[in-house]
Write a protein that holds these residues in place. Structure first.
Motif, PDB file in Angstrom:
ATOM      1  N   VAL A 209     -61.704  94.061  22.754  1.00  0.00           N
ATOM      2  CA  VAL A 209     -60.318  93.638  22.510  1.00  0.00           C
ATOM      3  C   VAL A 209     -59.353  94.476  23.343  1.00  0.00           C
ATOM      4  CG1 VAL A 209     -58.486  93.488  20.765  1.00  0.00           C
ATOM      5  CG2 VAL A 209     -60.811  92.733  20.213  1.00  0.00           C
ATOM      6  N   GLU A 210     -59.652  95.755  23.471  1.00  0.00           N
ATOM      7  CA  GLU A 210     -58.810  96.632  24.302  1.00  0.00           C
ATOM      8  C   GLU A 210     -58.795  96.152  25.753  1.00  0.00           C
ATOM      9  OE1 GLU A 210     -59.097 101.108  26.212  1.00  0.00           O
ATOM     10  OE2 GLU A 210     -60.024 100.740  24.246  1.00  0.00           O
ATOM     11  N   ASN A 235     -56.858  93.177  12.051  1.00  0.00           N
ATOM     12  CA  ASN A 235     -58.043  93.622  11.303  1.00  0.00           C
ATOM     13  C   ASN A 235     -59.261  93.843  12.206  1.00  0.00           C
ATOM     14  OD1 ASN A 235     -59.289  94.353   8.835  1.00  0.00           O
ATOM     15  ND2 ASN A 235     -60.252  92.346   8.662  1.00  0.00           N
ATOM     16  N   ILE A 236     -59.056  94.223  13.460  1.00  0.00           N
ATOM     17  CA  ILE A 236     -60.172  94.477  14.370  1.00  0.00           C
ATOM     18  C   ILE A 236     -60.814  95.807  13.986  1.00  0.00           C
ATOM     19  CG2 ILE A 236     -60.882  94.768  16.755  1.00  0.00           C
ATOM     20  CD1 ILE A 236     -59.872  91.972  16.012  1.00  0.00           C
ATOM     21  N   VAL A 248     -62.666  86.387  27.579  1.00  0.00           N
ATOM     22  CA  VAL A 248     -61.766  86.566  28.710  1.00  0.00           C
ATOM     23  C   VAL A 248     -61.649  85.306  29.556  1.00  0.00           C
ATOM     24  CG1 VAL A 248     -63.533  87.456  30.290  1.00  0.00           C
ATOM     25  CG2 VAL A 248     -61.156  88.178  30.562  1.00  0.00           C
ATOM     26  N   VAL A 249     -62.703  84.491  29.578  1.00  0.00           N
ATOM     27  CA  VAL A 249     -62.673  83.280  30.403  1.00  0.00           C
ATOM     28  C   VAL A 249     -61.601  82.314  29.913  1.00  0.00           C
ATOM     29  CG1 VAL A 249     -64.011  81.288  31.173  1.00  0.00           C
ATOM     30  CG2 VAL A 249     -65.094  83.527  31.006  1.00  0.00           C
ATOM     31  N   PHE A 250     -61.439  82.177  28.601  1.00  0.00           N
ATOM     32  CA  PHE A 250     -60.434  81.273  28.059  1.00  0.00           C
ATOM     33  C   PHE A 250     -59.028  81.753  28.410  1.00  0.00           C
ATOM     34  CE2 PHE A 250     -64.044  80.902  25.017  1.00  0.00           C
ATOM     35  CZ  PHE A 250     -64.372  79.578  25.279  1.00  0.00           C
ATOM     36  N   ILE A 251     -58.836  83.069  28.348  1.00  0.00           N
ATOM     37  CA  ILE A 251     -57.527  83.629  28.681  1.00  0.00           C
ATOM     38  C   ILE A 251     -57.237  83.450  30.173  1.00  0.00           C
ATOM     39  CG2 ILE A 251     -56.148  85.746  28.703  1.00  0.00           C
ATOM     40  CD1 ILE A 251     -57.831  86.693  26.312  1.00  0.00           C
ATOM     41  N   GLU A 252     -58.236  83.664  30.983  1.00  0.00           N
ATOM     42  CA  GLU A 252     -58.082  83.491  32.429  1.00  0.00           C
ATOM     43  C   GLU A 252     -57.696  82.044  32.754  1.00  0.00           C
ATOM     44  OE1 GLU A 252     -60.689  84.265  36.505  1.00  0.00           O
ATOM     45  OE2 GLU A 252     -61.651  84.277  34.544  1.00  0.00           O
ATOM     46  N   ASN A 253     -58.358  81.094  32.098  1.00  0.00           N
ATOM     47  CA  ASN A 253     -58.024  79.686  32.328  1.00  0.00           C
ATOM     48  C   ASN A 253     -56.608  79.354  31.890  1.00  0.00           C
ATOM     49  OD1 ASN A 253     -60.428  79.038  33.467  1.00  0.00           O
ATOM     50  ND2 ASN A 253     -61.285  77.966  31.709  1.00  0.00           N
TER      51      ASN A 253
END
Length: 343
Positions: A209-210, A235-236, A248-253
């Protein structure tokens, strides 16, 4: 050397198995009611059966049945059974018996009905042993193939990520932007994480997450003043692990498609929440212009890659929903972190 030891170990186990099996079958064959000792003829008859079973198990099975020569196998088994009967009737009974039993022949079918149960047990257990060995080999091959595929998918992620961010870095360098050193620093940290820490099958959820937040900060530089980027995590906890580079792939897209279709009013929202049950809820939303080319929103190397990895690593422990609603593209992913895949 390790493979040779493995083969020797397997042969030793099979030898012990065969000795125990033959001993048990011999007891079953030889013992009769009100009998206090085992007659010597029982030993001789059983040795006749055991030799035939060894011939079937270690010659006919591997050279004919396992080579798909089924008809030849059954013909030779039948010939072997007839041989057993002939040895028993015309040799062993002549040696151990006198009188009517030695001089009469009860018939092939009657004698086979007495021989078959013993041969069936000795050969049947060998066939079962081989089947278990083959299944073990198949399972090992499946595991090796799965590991190879996952490693291949991981190697696809790094170049894909690097390609996109080097393009961004190039544009900032051309403009001689003061943000260039910061971009290089952020990119260096992410690449270090991907090259060294992401080689494990699972990484700490807090660490992942970091690095996601670092990636978002890096990608946010593409937007400048053209929109808003929101990131939240709830709550991580450090006690959980996750397969690396899944999210990360979803965020990159999201960044790629928003910036490609819009010049302003860009909106990107990323949210993470770990439920008390151990399920990680991930939501990623991004705005886009419907009139732009959006046919590839749910395709591409990165997205197809991560879908395949989810299927391999969390086959029964994830749910992925992708919604394309007018001008908002939304990804919702749930992963049960308590259920780790066998990788």
């Amino acid at each position: 050397m390790a493979e040779k030891n493995k083969i020797k170990g397997w042969s030793s186990k099979e030898l012990i198995f065969q000795i125990v099996l033959h001993a048990l079958v011999f007891v079953f064959y030889s013992m009769e009611r009100n009998q206090t000792s085992i007659p010597i003829y029982k030993v001789a008859f059983f040795l006749n059966y055991a030799l035939a079973a060894l011939f079937i198990n270690y010659f006919l099975l591997p050279r004919f049945y396992y080579q798909k020569k089924t008809i030849s196998f059954f013909v030779l088994v039948l010939a072997t059974m007839i041989g057993i009967v002939l040895v028993e009737e015309f040799i062993l009974e002549k040696i151990f018996f006198t009188g009517s039993r030695a001089n009469t022949f009860g018939g092939i079918l009657l004698t086979l009905s007495q021989v078959l149960p013993t041969i069936a047990m000795l050969s049947g257990f060998k066939f079962g042993w081989d089947a278990l060995g083959k299944q073990k080999e198949v399972d090992e091959l499946k595991t090796a193939a799965k590991e190879s595929e996952l490693q291949f998918l991981k190697t696809q992620i790094n170049p894909h990520f690097l390609f996109n961010n080097l393009n961004n870095l190039y544009s900032y360098a051309i403009e001689q932007s003061p943000k260039t050193p910061k971009i290089i620093l952020e990119l260096s940290g992410l690449l270090r994480y991907m090259l060294y820490e992401c080689q494990e099958n699972y990484v700490s959820l807090t660490k992942e997450v970091e690095k996601l937040e670092n990636f978002i900060n890096l990608s946010e530089m593409q937007i400048e003043e053209r929109g808003t980027v929101n990131f939240s995590s709830q709550n991580i906890q450090s006690g959980y692990q996750i397969a690396p580079l899944i999210l990360v792939v979803f965020i990159e897209n999201a960044f790629k498609h928003s910036t490609a279709s819009q010049t302003d009013n860009i909106l990107i929202e990323v949210g993470l929440q770990l439920l008390d049950s151990g399920t990680l809820e991930f939501v990623c939303k991004n705005s886009f212009q419907p009139q732009s080319n959006t046919d590839s929103l749910s395709h591409g190397i990165g997205l197809e890659n991560v879908k395949k990895r989810l299927e391999l690593i969390y086959p029964n422990a994830h749910q992925l929903n992708i919604l394309n609603n007018n001008s908002i593209y939304e990804v919702r992913l749930s992963i049960d972190l308590n259920k780790k895949g066998e990788i």
